[in-house]
Enzyme design. Structure first.
Site, PDB file in Angstrom:
ATOM      1  N   HIS A 335       0.801  -1.230   0.000  1.00 39.02           N
ATOM      2  CA  HIS A 335       0.000   0.000   0.000  1.00 39.02           C
ATOM      3  C   HIS A 335       0.827   1.270   0.000  1.00 39.02           C
ATOM      4  CE1 HIS A 335      -3.966  -1.847   0.929  1.00 39.02           C
ATOM      5  NE2 HIS A 335      -3.189  -2.787   1.443  1.00 39.02           N
ATOM      6  N   LYS A 523      -8.773  13.855   4.689  1.00 37.45           N
ATOM      7  CA  LYS A 523      -7.894  12.682   4.697  1.00 37.45           C
ATOM      8  C   LYS A 523      -6.846  12.918   5.767  1.00 37.45           C
ATOM      9  CE  LYS A 523      -7.069  13.524   0.309  1.00 37.45           C
ATOM     10  NZ  LYS A 523      -7.485  12.203  -0.167  1.00 37.45           N
ATOM     11  N   ARG A 524      -6.035  11.888   6.069  1.00 37.63           N
ATOM     12  CA  ARG A 524      -4.961  12.110   7.035  1.00 37.63           C
ATOM     13  C   ARG A 524      -4.095  13.295   6.574  1.00 37.63           C
ATOM     14  NH1 ARG A 524      -3.936   8.165  10.956  1.00 37.63           N
ATOM     15  NH2 ARG A 524      -2.269   9.575  11.564  1.00 37.63           N
ATOM     16  N   LYS A 529       0.413  14.677   0.920  1.00 34.98           N
ATOM     17  CA  LYS A 529      -0.975  14.884   0.465  1.00 34.98           C
ATOM     18  C   LYS A 529      -1.256  16.366   0.182  1.00 34.98           C
ATOM     19  CE  LYS A 529      -2.617  10.831   3.058  1.00 34.98           C
ATOM     20  NZ  LYS A 529      -3.356   9.905   2.175  1.00 34.98           N
ATOM     21  N   THR A 631      -8.718   6.390  -1.792  1.00 37.43           N
ATOM     22  CA  THR A 631     -10.042   5.762  -1.889  1.00 37.43           C
ATOM     23  C   THR A 631     -11.147   6.797  -1.685  1.00 37.43           C
ATOM     24  OG1 THR A 631      -9.684   5.062   0.399  1.00 37.43           O
ATOM     25  CG2 THR A 631      -9.474   3.376  -1.304  1.00 37.43           C
ATOM     26  N   LYS A 635     -14.991   7.637  -3.440  1.00 34.57           N
ATOM     27  CA  LYS A 635     -16.247   7.900  -2.712  1.00 34.57           C
ATOM     28  C   LYS A 635     -16.853   9.232  -3.152  1.00 34.57           C
ATOM     29  CE  LYS A 635     -14.096   5.456   1.079  1.00 34.57           C
ATOM     30  NZ  LYS A 635     -13.189   5.625   2.240  1.00 34.57           N
TER      31      LYS A 635
END
Ligand code: 26Q
Length: 808
Positions: A335, A523-524, A529, A631, A635
């Site tokens: 991952h 998100k985290r 990111k 992910t 969504k």
């Protein structure tokens, strides 16, 4: 499931009495929730086969081993799966109870960090929905990841005491299935499983999520000096503490012995119970035909040497026989390619805690290196690079690759990077092991449960086929330009935005303009990111609005959510930066409410279910090459949000499916990023000097423009400028600002926007986890020869029949 409303009500009232000894009128919402849950436990329990032993079936069982599971609330899932949601809703309404209010009484299980744990939960949902025997094996952490609160804009962490009542309402403790786990240090623990039923959608399948908890073995049998009772109790505490808490996704938690203990507990307990069940009807040699064990990242990779140990030591198989069984049974998903997240353990610690397991890993390594020697004779360097043990460390990813029959990445780009960069040596050596399984998410939770209004509109428009076969969402394509449909879609989105705005108003007292663009970044929090890129652009937009308050742009609300690992200084500062911007911008009357910034506390599955259906824009902006898949991007798309993203992870596949007109992409590609790294990076000062907007926001970080201590954001300033801007935030800034501008322009063309939104929903079927599961099932786990007729039917339909339409 056939239940009469009257029977249901009677059952519920009975549960209220037996559980609380009171009349309905005297109970709290929480008490009503518990009574309802108890009634549902009966319904699911009546269908529940003992884990791994589905009644009358010798269907191959999948065991998904994961150090995290993030199931979210389960009440609504159970009701929808059993087909009694509406019945229950009405039955309770007649008793004066709002089902929705009881749903809100359920606490999220805190047993995961983010993407990886949530993915595991989606796969469990799909396996049950498609009628397969597929189970989860994990740990029952006493405390979850912390509960996040904001104080003065700073993240504060509080214990996530999700088990404060002493039990989880959906679990069943199974002391009779406990197993003993021994550490080389002499510690012996009893691992007790707590089973949670995982129901299938409108079928009779009930699988199991088995979470292990530690207890001491009988204390009387322990030899304490002088029978010291206090020492015995201390010892008990110490053994129980193994499953006390979840480690945060945090690469700085360097080699913690307790985490290794947790990993071993998970695999040893899981494997022992699987083998015990298997041997009731089968021989060990048939293990790979009857059981597939999947390891979710390297955290459960000790399953490889532990299965070897059990076969060698407990069942007296020889090495080759044991190795054949082990490698045929186990498969592995990678991952992450972040170097700091590739797990390795110091030999000293590993060997001290698990000497026998270490000896087996050592033997695996020696045999592997010998076979490498035959293939690459004399090439010591190459062999050292691939070894399982090197530089006094055990490399878990190498162990996982060598000891399993399949290795997959989680999106096409990610798998390509694994094959051609990070694990290129292994790909060259065993190319057939490598494959891609692009992630998926369950549309039952992320569309049907989270967005019932959209569910209804879709079924009204294209019928209900998409529910069993999400790929049929493509039937919506013919409505993408249909004005009547577009209006209905707009109404649904508006209602969801209002719902979120109401929630935020109730909780924080902030009033949001629900006609503004809802732009979500949840998100985290992590540097790669790039929440900071979003933040810098907001600051830039604010600058432009101050210069020209009548700037013709649609009003925007930027909504953030996410936890930073407690030891991750820079990520915590990013949260503070966003909150400081919110404080400045939200209180500035001069910009005519064109811009608002909100950071929502304690982002978790339940909050995601509220945020995602209300999104217009989905921010997916990692540095290209860093996000394995993502992910949340799937969504959001499923709920009609338009992705504003970099060409990374599954964004690339979203882009190919919806087409360039229905996504807004920007920024460096992974290849370009790599190219820069090979040259030793780039010079952020070049951007600083050539783009005054970048220079302005950089200076605003440190020149007192923002309230607070002068050095509050100096870490960011330094990382962007002196530190070489490792994540290319400044390099991508102009492209991002331009992409944001395009969002605004396209949004103002209402019909164009609604058509984009429709196309995203229509193509989201590919990202349903039912599709991903079908691929794992047929290509890795070999469970297509299901005896279950429903499952077989579903499998053929999804796995082969309509496979062609999935080609991206
Ligand atoms: C490792 C060592 C010590 C302590 C913690 C950890 C640890 C724990 C969790 C390391 C990583 C994780 C979680 C990683 C994760 O969530 N990865 C995400 O997986 C998603 C599902 O495949 C992808 O969509 C995301 O791209 C990926 O970041």
């Amino acid at each position: 499931m056939d239940i009469e409303k009257g029977d249901f009500q009677q059952n519920f009232i009975e549960k209220i009495r037996t559980l609380h000894g009171r009349d309905l009128a005297d109970t709290t919402g929480r008490e009503q929730f518990l009574a309802l849950a108890l009634a549902i436990r009966e319904y699911t329990g009546s269908k529940w086969a003992v884990a791994g032993q589905p009644a009358g079936s010798d269907q191959k069982q999948v065991w998904y081993f994961s150090i995290e599971f993030l199931p979210g609330r389960l009440l609504k899932s159970y009701l929808l799966n059993l087909g009694i949601y509406e019945l229950c809703n009405q039955a309770l309404a007649e008793l004066g109870i709002e089902l929705k209010a009881l749903e809100d009484e359920e606490e999220d299980a805190g047993t995961g960090n983010g993407g990886l744990g949530r993915l595991a939960a989606c796969y469990l949902d799909s396996m049950a929905a498609l009628g397969f025997g597929g189970h989860g094996c994990g740990l029952r952490y006493r405390y979850g990841l912390f509960e996040q609160r904001l104080q003065e804009g700073y993240q504060k962490e509080f214990p996530d005491n999700w088990l404060k009542e002493g039990y989880y309402i959906w679990e069943t403790r199974r002391p009779d299935e406990a197993v003993v786990v021994r550490y080389g240090t002499g510690e012996v623990v009893r691992a007790v499983p707590y089973d949670i039923p995982i129901t299938g959608y409108h079928n009779d399948t009930v699988n199991t999520l088995r979470l292990w908890s530690t207890e001491p073995v009988d204390l009387h049998s322990c030899d304490f000096a002088g029978g010291d009772c206090r020492e015995a109790i201390e010892y008990k505490r110490c053994l129980e503490s193994i499953t006390d808490s979840l480690y945060p996704d945090d690469s700085t938690t360097e080699g913690k012995a307790l985490r290794l203990k947790q990993q071993y507990l998970l695999v040893s307990a899981g494997l022992q119970s699987i083998i015990r069940d298997h041997l009731r009807y089968n021989s060990l040699e048939s293990l790979p035909e009857k059981v597939a064990i999947h390891i979710n990242d390297t955290h459960p990779a000790l399953a490889i040497p532990e299965l070897m140990r059990l076969l060698l030591d407990e069942y007296q198989r020889d090495w080759q026989a044991a190795w054949d069984i082990t490698t045929a049974t186990i498969s592995y998903t990678n991952h992450t390619i972040l170097p700091e997240a590739l797990e390795t353990w110091p030999v000293e610690l590993f060997q001290g805690l698990l000497p026998r397991i270490y000896a087996i890993v050592n033997e695996i390594n020696e045999r592997f290196c010998r076979s490498l020697w035959l293939r690459y004779p004399g090439n010591w360097n190459h062999i050292a690079q691939m070894a399982v043990i090197a530089d006094s460390r055990v490399r878990m990813a190498h162990l996982a690759i060598v000891g399993s029959h399949s290795v997959n990445g989680v999106a096409k780009l990610h798998t390509d990077i694994l094959k051609h960069q990070v694990m290129a040596n292994f790909y060259h050596y065993t190319p057939d092991k490598f494959n891609n399984k692009t992630n998926g998410v369950t549309h039952r939770r992320w569309l049907m449960a989270a967005n019932p209004k959209l569910e209804r509109l879709l079924s009204e428009t294209i019928g209900v086929r998409w529910i069993d076969n999400p790929d049929r969402l493509q039937d919506l394509l013919k409505f993408s330009k249909d004005a009547a449909f577009q209006e209905k879609l707009a109404v649904v989105k508006q209602a969801n935005k209002q719902q979120l705005a109401n929630f935020i108003f109730r909780k924080y007292g902030w009033k949001l303009d629900d006609h503004s663009i809802f732009d979500m970044h949840v998100k985290r929090i992590h540097a790669y990111k790039r929440q900071s890129l979003n933040a810098l652009h907001i600051l830039d937009l604010y600058n432009r609005l101050r210069e020209n308050p009548s700037l013709d742009i649609p009003a925007r609300t930027y909504i953030f959510g996410g936890k930073a690992a407690s030891s991750y200084y820079k990520a915590k500062k990013t949260i503070k930066l966003i909150n400081t911007l919110a404080q400045v911008i939200n209180n500035d009357k001069s910009i005519n409410d064109k811009l608002k910034v909100v950071f929502l506390e304690n982002y978790n599955v339940s909050l995601a279910e509220l945020i995602i259906p209300a999104a217009d824009v989905s921010e997916q902006i990692p540095t290209a090459g860093f996000e394995a898949s993502g992910t949340a991007n799937m969504k959001f798309m499923m709920n009609g949000a338009v992705t504003l993203g970099t060409l990374d992870g599954a964004n690339i596949e979203i882009s190919s499916l919806v087409g360039e007109n229905n996504i807004i992409t920007f920024g460096l590609t992974a290849e370009e990023v790599l190219h820069y790294y090979r040259q030793g990076g780039y010079n952020p000062w070049d951007v600083y000097h050539s783009d005054y907007r970048v220079a302005t926001v950089m200076e605003q970080l440190v020149n007192g423009f923002l309230p607070g201590p002068p050095d509050e954001f100096s870490t960011h300033y330094q990382a962007f400028l002196q530190g070489g801007d490792y994540y290319f935030v400044l390099r991508d800034f102009a492209a991002y600002a331009d992409a944001q501008h395009r969002v605004g322009t396209v949004y103002q063309d209402r019909s164009r926007w609604l058509s984009m939104s429709t196309c995203n929903i229509a193509h989201s079927g590919y990202f349903a986890s039912d599709r991903t599961f079908a691929e794992y099932a047929s290509q890795i786990w070999q469970v297509t020869d299901s005896q279950d007729k429903t499952g077989l039917f579903q499998m053929n339909r999804l796995g082969q029949g309509e496979h062609a339409v999935y080609q991206v």
